[in-house]
Every structure is written in structure tokens, then in C-alpha cells.
Design a protein around this motif. Structure first.
Motif, PDB file in Angstrom:
ATOM      1  N   ASN A  50       0.881  -1.291  -0.034  1.00 24.40           N
ATOM      2  CA  ASN A  50      -0.060   0.057  -0.105  1.00 24.40           C
ATOM      3  C   ASN A  50       0.847   1.192  -0.066  1.00 24.40           C
ATOM      4  N   LYS A  51       1.986   1.322   0.670  1.00 20.67           N
ATOM      5  CA  LYS A  51       2.709   2.240   0.768  1.00 20.67           C
ATOM      6  C   LYS A  51       3.331   2.610  -0.938  1.00 20.67           C
ATOM      7  N   ALA A  52       3.657   1.698  -1.532  1.00 21.23           N
ATOM      8  CA  ALA A  52       4.061   1.780  -2.747  1.00 21.23           C
ATOM      9  C   ALA A  52       2.904   2.131  -3.908  1.00 21.23           C
ATOM     10  N   ARG A  53       1.870   1.795  -3.529  1.00 16.83           N
ATOM     11  CA  ARG A  53       0.730   2.291  -4.317  1.00 16.83           C
ATOM     12  C   ARG A  53       0.499   3.765  -4.178  1.00 16.83           C
ATOM     13  N   VAL A  54       0.405   3.903  -2.911  1.00 14.91           N
ATOM     14  CA  VAL A  54       0.261   5.542  -2.497  1.00 14.91           C
ATOM     15  C   VAL A  54       1.273   6.435  -2.991  1.00 14.91           C
ATOM     16  N   ASP A  55       2.696   5.858  -3.074  1.00 16.40           N
ATOM     17  CA  ASP A  55       3.722   6.611  -3.610  1.00 16.40           C
ATOM     18  C   ASP A  55       3.776   6.882  -4.999  1.00 16.40           C
ATOM     19  N   ASN A  56       2.722   6.002  -5.801  1.00 18.12           N
ATOM     20  CA  ASN A  56       2.685   5.942  -7.368  1.00 18.12           C
ATOM     21  C   ASN A  56       1.206   6.504  -7.666  1.00 18.12           C
ATOM     22  N   GLY A  57       0.508   6.986  -6.760  1.00 12.61           N
ATOM     23  CA  GLY A  57      -0.602   7.855  -6.887  1.00 12.61           C
ATOM     24  C   GLY A  57      -1.827   6.795  -7.271  1.00 12.61           C
ATOM     25  N   VAL A  58      -2.049   5.618  -6.511  1.00 14.05           N
ATOM     26  CA  VAL A  58      -2.715   4.716  -6.507  1.00 14.05           C
ATOM     27  C   VAL A  58      -3.509   4.508  -5.306  1.00 14.05           C
TER      28      VAL A  58
END
Length: 179
Positions: A50-58
Motif C-alpha cells: 500500500n505504501k508503494a501504491r500511494v507513492d505511485n498515486g494509486v
């Protein structure tokens, strides 16, 4: 009488507000955790994803128990039958809960009830794996990155067995993960 009310009021305020974590622990202990089926490692993998998704605007993903069971089954099967791929080979050591013959990803997904929803998976193998390392590896692989950052995915399930890690993404609803 006034003093005893003041003392009791102060004690109540101290218990509710002053002990922050203690009050939270007591409150949480009385409420069943809807995500108790996750191991600490699985929970960490979802947090890192989820951190990676948020960092990529998802948007963050919710947790889907059916997807978790699907992912665990794959990790367990790879560990038991000693392979690393999306297509399950025939395996005589597999328990009778699953087919002994080979099975494609699509066949596994259909058997698990993913018939009208989007579903995808990522696999990871490591003898010294961490959730952060797994997510970093997937982000550096175009196909895995696409699965992890897919805007059609709204929930995730993960399974970690031995050195085998599996992520399952689906368009089916799940349960929000509270860190």
C-alpha cells in the motif's frame, strides 16, 4: 461529596485519556480483529504494498480473505512441490485438498471462485526476504509492477510460506487495513 466526584471524574479521565495506549489495548481486546487471519509478515507485506501504491498515486488496497487463501495455497503448494511459477505442475506430494494434476493460473482462480472479477498474482522467492525487498523487486519488474499498481484492483491477499511469497489482487471488495 464534591471532592469524591472530582476524584472519580479525574480517575475516569486519566483512564480514558491519560493512558492512551492502555485504553486502546483494552478497547481492541474487546473487539474481534476482522483481519486476525493475517500473519505479522503478511500484514507487513500488505502495508509495504500500500505504501508503494500511494507513492505511485494509486489508492490503497483493502484485504480480501478469499484472495489471501488463494495466495497462501499457491505459496504452500510451491513450497511443498518445489517449484516457482504461476502454473502448478503435477505433484504427487500435494495434499488431497487440491488437484494432483497440473493446473493453470486461470484454473486455480476459477476453482477458488474468481469467476466474474479481475484477479492477478505476483510471486517472490527469497531465502532472506523482507516485505520491503519483495515489493522493491516487484516494482522493478514491469509485469509485476503493473499488477501491483493496477487501478482496477481494490483488494489484496497475500501468502507467505517458507521462502515463497504470493500476492493476489482482485476487483472484489475487502476489509480496510488499519495500521
Amino acid at each position: 461529596m464534591k471532592n469524591s466526584r472530582l476524584v472519580w471524574g479525574s480517575l475516569l479521565a486519566l483512564l480514558v485519556f491519560g493512558c492512551g495506549g492502555q485504553a486502546e489495548v483494552q478497547k481492541a481486546a474487546g473487539t474481534p480483529d476482522p483481519l486476525a487471519f493475517l500473519s505479522p509478515g503478511e500484514r507487513e507485506l500488505i502495508i509495504e504494498t500500500n505504501k508503494a501504491r500511494v507513492d505511485n498515486g494509486v489508492p490503497e488496497l483493502e484485504v480480501n480473505q478469499k484472495c489471501t487463501e488463494f495466495a497462501r495455497e499457491q505459496s504452500e503448494d510451491m513450497d511443498t512441490c518445489h517449484y516457482f511459477e504461476h502454473v502448478r505442475p503435477a505433484c504427487k506430494t500435494r495434499e488431497t485438498t487440491g488437484p494432483v494434476e497440473a493446473e493453470s493460473f486461470g484454473e486455480r482462480a476459477k476453482r477458488r471462485g474468481f469467476t466474474r472479477s479481475m484477479v492477478s498474482e505476483n510471486l517472490f522467492f527469497s531465502t532472506a526476504g523482507t516485505a520491503a525487498r519483495a515489493v522493491e523487486g516487484w516494482l522493478n519488474s514491469p509485469g509485476h509492477r503493473k499488477n501491483m499498481l493496477d487501478k482496477n484492483a481494490v483488494s489484496i491477499g497475500v501468502g507467505i510460506v517458507g521462502n515463497y511469497w504470493t500476492q493476489c489482487f482482485t476487483s472484489e471488495d475487502g476489509i480496510p487495513l488499519k495500521n
